[in-house]
Write a protein that holds these residues in place. Structure first.
Motif, PDB file in Angstrom:
ATOM      1  N   VAL A   5     -18.585  25.858 -30.584  1.00 21.84           N
ATOM      2  CA  VAL A   5     -18.585  26.943 -31.635  1.00 21.84           C
ATOM      3  C   VAL A   5     -17.737  28.138 -31.196  1.00 21.84           C
ATOM      4  O   VAL A   5     -17.954  29.178 -31.856  1.00 21.84           O
ATOM      5  N   GLY A   6     -16.818  27.857 -30.272  1.00 19.03           N
ATOM      6  CA  GLY A   6     -15.914  28.921 -30.259  1.00 19.03           C
ATOM      7  C   GLY A   6     -15.872  29.927 -28.960  1.00 19.03           C
ATOM      8  O   GLY A   6     -15.357  30.953 -28.876  1.00 19.03           O
ATOM      9  N   PRO A  12     -14.654  18.100 -25.451  1.00 21.71           N
ATOM     10  CA  PRO A  12     -13.709  18.254 -26.797  1.00 21.71           C
ATOM     11  C   PRO A  12     -13.726  19.659 -27.204  1.00 21.71           C
ATOM     12  O   PRO A  12     -14.261  20.567 -26.850  1.00 21.71           O
ATOM     13  N   TYR A  25     -11.221  20.720 -36.318  1.00 20.35           N
ATOM     14  CA  TYR A  25     -11.511  21.600 -35.272  1.00 20.35           C
ATOM     15  C   TYR A  25     -11.093  21.672 -33.886  1.00 20.35           C
ATOM     16  O   TYR A  25     -11.598  22.152 -33.020  1.00 20.35           O
ATOM     17  N   ALA A  45     -10.750  19.227 -31.643  1.00 20.91           N
ATOM     18  CA  ALA A  45     -11.408  18.530 -30.604  1.00 20.91           C
ATOM     19  C   ALA A  45     -10.317  17.349 -30.175  1.00 20.91           C
ATOM     20  O   ALA A  45     -10.469  16.485 -29.124  1.00 20.91           O
ATOM     21  N   PRO A  86     -10.404  28.443 -29.028  1.00 18.31           N
ATOM     22  CA  PRO A  86     -11.674  29.411 -29.501  1.00 18.31           C
ATOM     23  C   PRO A  86     -11.539  29.983 -30.783  1.00 18.31           C
ATOM     24  O   PRO A  86     -12.364  30.266 -31.533  1.00 18.31           O
ATOM     25  N   ARG A  97     -11.777  27.933 -33.774  1.00 16.60           N
ATOM     26  CA  ARG A  97     -13.435  27.397 -33.938  1.00 16.60           C
ATOM     27  C   ARG A  97     -14.088  28.536 -34.472  1.00 16.60           C
ATOM     28  O   ARG A  97     -15.191  28.263 -34.811  1.00 16.60           O
ATOM     29  N   ARG A  98     -13.782  29.999 -34.129  1.00 16.27           N
ATOM     30  CA  ARG A  98     -14.568  30.871 -34.475  1.00 16.27           C
ATOM     31  C   ARG A  98     -14.509  31.301 -36.006  1.00 16.27           C
ATOM     32  O   ARG A  98     -15.464  31.774 -36.649  1.00 16.27           O
ATOM     33  N   PHE A 109     -22.227  18.988 -37.017  1.00 16.06           N
ATOM     34  CA  PHE A 109     -21.979  17.607 -36.312  1.00 16.06           C
ATOM     35  C   PHE A 109     -23.076  16.545 -36.827  1.00 16.06           C
ATOM     36  O   PHE A 109     -24.224  16.982 -37.129  1.00 16.06           O
ATOM     37  N   LYS A 112     -25.738  18.631 -32.323  1.00 14.17           N
ATOM     38  CA  LYS A 112     -25.407  19.142 -31.034  1.00 14.17           C
ATOM     39  C   LYS A 112     -26.345  20.605 -31.071  1.00 14.17           C
ATOM     40  O   LYS A 112     -25.736  21.474 -30.695  1.00 14.17           O
ATOM     41  N   ILE A 131     -28.910  22.625 -28.702  1.00 19.90           N
ATOM     42  CA  ILE A 131     -29.294  22.562 -27.267  1.00 19.90           C
ATOM     43  C   ILE A 131     -30.873  22.489 -27.283  1.00 19.90           C
ATOM     44  O   ILE A 131     -31.384  23.556 -27.834  1.00 19.90           O
ATOM     45  N   LEU A 167     -26.130  31.432 -30.895  1.00 17.03           N
ATOM     46  CA  LEU A 167     -25.040  31.224 -29.871  1.00 17.03           C
ATOM     47  C   LEU A 167     -23.594  31.377 -30.478  1.00 17.03           C
ATOM     48  O   LEU A 167     -22.705  31.568 -29.741  1.00 17.03           O
ATOM     49  N   ALA A 168     -23.558  31.030 -31.856  1.00 15.60           N
ATOM     50  CA  ALA A 168     -22.232  31.123 -32.551  1.00 15.60           C
ATOM     51  C   ALA A 168     -21.759  32.656 -32.457  1.00 15.60           C
ATOM     52  O   ALA A 168     -20.552  32.956 -32.727  1.00 15.60           O
ATOM     53  N   ARG A 184     -26.396  27.401 -38.013  1.00  9.46           N
ATOM     54  CA  ARG A 184     -25.299  27.758 -36.751  1.00  9.46           C
ATOM     55  C   ARG A 184     -23.868  27.862 -37.230  1.00  9.46           C
ATOM     56  O   ARG A 184     -22.954  28.600 -36.899  1.00  9.46           O
TER      57      ARG A 184
END
Lengths: 299, 216
Positions: free
Chosen positions: A210-211, A299, B48, B50, B74, B77-78, B84, B88, B90, B101-102, B149
């Motif tokens: 998520v960055g 990843p 993204y 990966a 990052p 990805r932001r 997913f 994914k 937690i 979290l994001a 998220r």
């Protein structure tokens, strides 16, 4: 920035609490590593201190030959006192030496009577200045001290030299063993931290996806590592103090290690600070390398 | 918003993507379709960051994702929201924490996190479930947490890998409606799916992958 710092501190505190057993294992591993290393280092430095005390204690006894009268002895005393290496000289007359011996070993009196008036020689008890105690200067001094008036020169240097040589060997072995210990500690701590990150890989992977930056992910781990290291070091300090008080006390009872107070149970500020620093570094480096390894693989 | 130029991807001797070129404009909604193993997930992974392409160039939101080092990843990805296939989430964090979290990773203030997470949970129909844990929720609800998220940052691009794959018909329609509403706010949406029924019910542009080759 302050918000990020707040998140990092909160996450570190939460993670420490939520992963209590893993953190306890990590702190325990650090404590064990420091205890081993600290005990080894402590033993080496104690031996070193003892040898220094023994070396400082080196003094010479110069025994007069029979037949050297007191006037001549007094003259030699003056000559010795004038030597630059000499800190102090005590003249022990034959009468004083005999009285001292009789007092310390009462059973010897009949033997002394048997041996006659010259049984115990007069002597000069010479204490050297500290800077002249080195191997070469001492040998040089002994050569210059030789006189016809002296029957024998006695000093406890030989066994100190042998002990110093033995300690040198021990130090070399110690350096090798110490290196192995440090490597084992780093390996153990690194692998424990790897297990800690592995147990939380799902969380860390999601954060990366998520960055989250490496710094954001690593910072709470580094704080955790520092706390683990601190706790490990405190445990090791406690255990080492106990060991020092108990074991060295016993050893000193059996083998007199000189005048230094070796068994007072305290480690000294520099040792305590050193253990704390090494503990925190082990924790931080262990955690840092584990997170870095995770970051490269995720990843 | 998304541009791919002659992108190929191989794993050893196995070539998964062959010379893929396409373009998605800002605010566009498109499906990435194809049979299992056609390369849909691999293509999303390239988008993204990966995975890195073996050759070719891809731009996502103006960022060259083909030449992205670990330090700049990052930043890409932001600006992306990713849903997913396996969510994914937690498991030992609450729904609120998972969605927040994001925002945490970009250094948002706690009050701002609270405001935006609660708002987005209402959008996906999970208002009042912020303190639940993911494993206490149904599959459809977990999917919506993952969507929340992905969109809580108001990303320019939303990527979704089989977002309805584990859901029953009614739940899949609900999720699609959420994604369409996000698209209506100007977010570019690319959904990898092989659910033909869904694509027919909500018709949009289709990018077809067949054994790693793209066609429309």
């Amino acid at each position: 920035m302050s918000a990020t710092l707040g998140h990092i501190l909160r996450r570190a505190a939460r993670s420490l609490w939520e992963n209590l057993s893993l953190n306890a294992v990590a702190a325990g591993v650090i404590a064990a590593a420091l205890l081993l290393g600290g005990a080894f280092w402590g033993a080496m430095s104690t031996l070193n201190d003892a040898v220094e005390v023994w070396e400082r204690d080196v003094h010479l006894s110069a025994y007069f030959a029979s037949g050297v009268d007191e006037a001549r002895q007094r003259a030699v005393l003056a000559e010795v006192q004038a030597m630059p290496e000499v800190e102090a000289v005590t003249w022990v007359t034959a009468t004083d030496a005999r009285a001292y011996l009789e007092e310390r070993v009462p059973d010897i009196q009949p033997i002394l009577v048997e041996l006659g008036e010259d049984a115990v020689p007069a002597s000069l008890e010479i204490t050297l200045r500290a800077r002249y105690i080195g191997d070469e200067t001492l040998s040089d001094f002994v050569t210059r001290l030789q006189r016809a008036e002296f029957e024998e020169l006695d000093y406890g240097k030989e066994w100190v030299e042998r002990l110093t040589a033995f300690l040198g060997l021990l130090k070399a072995l110690g350096a090798a063993l110490g290196t192995l210990l440090v490597m084992a500690a780093v390996f153990l701590v690194g692998n424990t931290m790897h297990l800690v990150t592995y147990a939380r890989r799902a969380e860390l992977e999601t954060m990366k996806l998520v960055g989250a930056t490496l710094q954001f992910i690593a910072a709470p781990f580094l704080i955790e590592g520092a706390v683990q290291g601190l706790i490990g070091a405190l445990l090791a300090i406690g255990a080492l103090s106990g060991l020092k008080a108990v074991l060295l006390g016993r050893i000193q009872e059996l083998v007199p290690l000189g005048q230094a107070p070796l068994a007072d149970g305290s480690l000294g500020l520099s040792t305590v600070l050193g253990l704390l620093t090494v503990g925190v570094l082990l924790g931080v480096v262990g955690c840092g390398s584990a997170v870095l390894r995770f970051w490269r693989q995720a990843p | 918003m998304i541009r791919l130029y002659h992108v190929s991807k191989s794993y050893g001797s196995a070539q998964v993507l062959h010379d893929v070129t396409f373009r998605l404009s800002k605010g566009e909604f498109a499906y990435l379709t194809g049979a299992s193993g056609a390369g849909k997930s691999t293509l999303l992974k390239l988008l993204y960051g990966a995975e890195a392409p073996t050759s070719g160039k891809l731009l996502v939101g103006g960022v060259d994702a083909s030449k992205l080092g670990p330090a700049r990843l990052p930043l890409l990805r932001r600006n992306l929201g990713v849903i997913f296939q396996d969510f994914k989430l937690i498991p030992n964090r609450t729904v609120f924490d998972n969605v927040g979290l994001a925002l945490e990773v970009i250094g948002a203030e706690r009050r701002e996190i609270s405001r935006r997470v609660n708002a987005v949970l209402n959008v996906v129909g999970l208002g009042g479930k912020g303190e639940r844990r993911p494993l206490d929720l149904s599959g459809g609800e977990q999917q919506r947490v993952a969507i929340a998220r992905a969109i809580v940052n108001d990303p320019a691009v939303l990527l979704a890998d089989e977002p309805t794959g584990n859901l029953d018909g009614a739940m899949a329609v609900e999720v699609m409606e959420i994604l369409l509403s996000i698209n209506l706010r100007g977010t570019t949406v690319l959904i990898a799916t092989h659910d033909i029924g869904l694509m027919e019910r909500f018709p949009h542009r289709r990018l077809r992958l067949n054994a790693g080759r793209m066609s429309e």
